[in-house]
Design a protein around this motif. Structure first.
Motif, mmCIF file in Angstrom:
data_model
loop_
_atom_site.group_PDB
_atom_site.id
_atom_site.type_symbol
_atom_site.label_atom_id
_atom_site.label_comp_id
_atom_site.label_asym_id
_atom_site.label_seq_id
_atom_site.Cartn_x
_atom_site.Cartn_y
_atom_site.Cartn_z
ATOM 1 N N PHE A 1 0.872 -1.198 0.054
ATOM 2 C CA PHE A 1 -0.139 -0.057 -0.002
ATOM 3 C C PHE A 1 0.820 1.320 -0.025
ATOM 4 N N HIS B 1 -6.640 0.688 -6.556
ATOM 5 C CA HIS B 1 -7.634 -0.453 -6.528
ATOM 6 C C HIS B 1 -8.304 -0.616 -5.183
ATOM 7 N N LEU B 2 -7.869 -0.319 -3.798
ATOM 8 C CA LEU B 2 -8.456 -0.190 -2.611
ATOM 9 C C LEU B 2 -9.394 1.017 -2.694
ATOM 10 N N MET C 1 -2.021 -0.156 -6.137
ATOM 11 C CA MET C 1 -2.611 -0.830 -5.047
ATOM 12 C C MET C 1 -3.572 0.301 -4.333
ATOM 13 N N ARG C 2 -3.287 1.378 -4.030
ATOM 14 C CA ARG C 2 -4.119 2.382 -3.584
ATOM 15 C C ARG C 2 -5.177 2.653 -4.432
ATOM 16 N N LEU D 1 -7.018 -7.180 -5.392
ATOM 17 C CA LEU D 1 -6.107 -6.688 -4.348
ATOM 18 C C LEU D 1 -4.832 -7.777 -4.227
ATOM 19 N N GLY E 1 -12.361 -0.387 -4.704
ATOM 20 C CA GLY E 1 -12.933 -1.281 -3.996
ATOM 21 C C GLY E 1 -14.126 -0.842 -2.735
ATOM 22 N N VAL E 2 -13.239 0.394 -2.126
ATOM 23 C CA VAL E 2 -14.251 0.968 -1.091
ATOM 24 C C VAL E 2 -15.577 1.693 -1.852
#
Length: 135
Positions: free
Chosen positions: A31, A40-41, A37-38, A72, A44-45
């Motif tokens: 992260f 994708h997160l 990755m950030r 993730l 996702g949120v």
């Protein structure tokens, strides 16, 4: 006789807590170091928030969460491959290293595409129904 870094051996983790701490450190590292990755997160949120807004059924939640976690996990695996290639090649270009990195990135792309398909299947009908009710 002094040992250089190549002679050092690591022992297998014998304690669950130590293994858990190392795993959590790996997740934190991805992260911290990987912008994707950030992203994708964050996506996702946003999808989870949309899930609450549209009151997904349990089966829909399962598909949504599967898609989010697969993306993730694939990003973590992609990052691991990138780091191994960089370590082995000492950050110099190598055609096999490029192939490895490209294939790992392709796996992330396919998984992200799967997540988009899931999102479309879950949310577009609900959005369409709201639009029909308004119009």
């Amino acid at each position: 006789m002094p040992m250089d870094s190549k002679d050092k051996r690591t022992e297998k983790n014998k304690h669950f807590i130590a293994s858990l701490e190392f795993a959590l450190q790996g997740i934190k590292t991805v992260f911290k170091e990987e912008r994707n990755m950030r992203t994708h997160l964050l996506m996702g949120v946003a999808a989870i928030i949309a899930g609450f807004v549209f009151q997904l059924a349990i089966s829909e939640w399962l598909w949504l969460l599967l898609a989010i976690f697969l993306v993730l996990v694939m990003e973590i695996i992609n990052t691991a491959f990138e780091n191994v290639v960089d370590m082995v090649t000492d950050f110099h270009f190598h055609p096999i290293g490029k192939k490895i990195k490209d294939m790992a990135a392709g796996a992330v792309l396919l998984t992200a595409g799967f997540a988009v398909v899931i999102a479309v299947l879950l949310f577009v009908p609900k959005i369409w129904q709201i639009l029909q009710d308004i119009l």
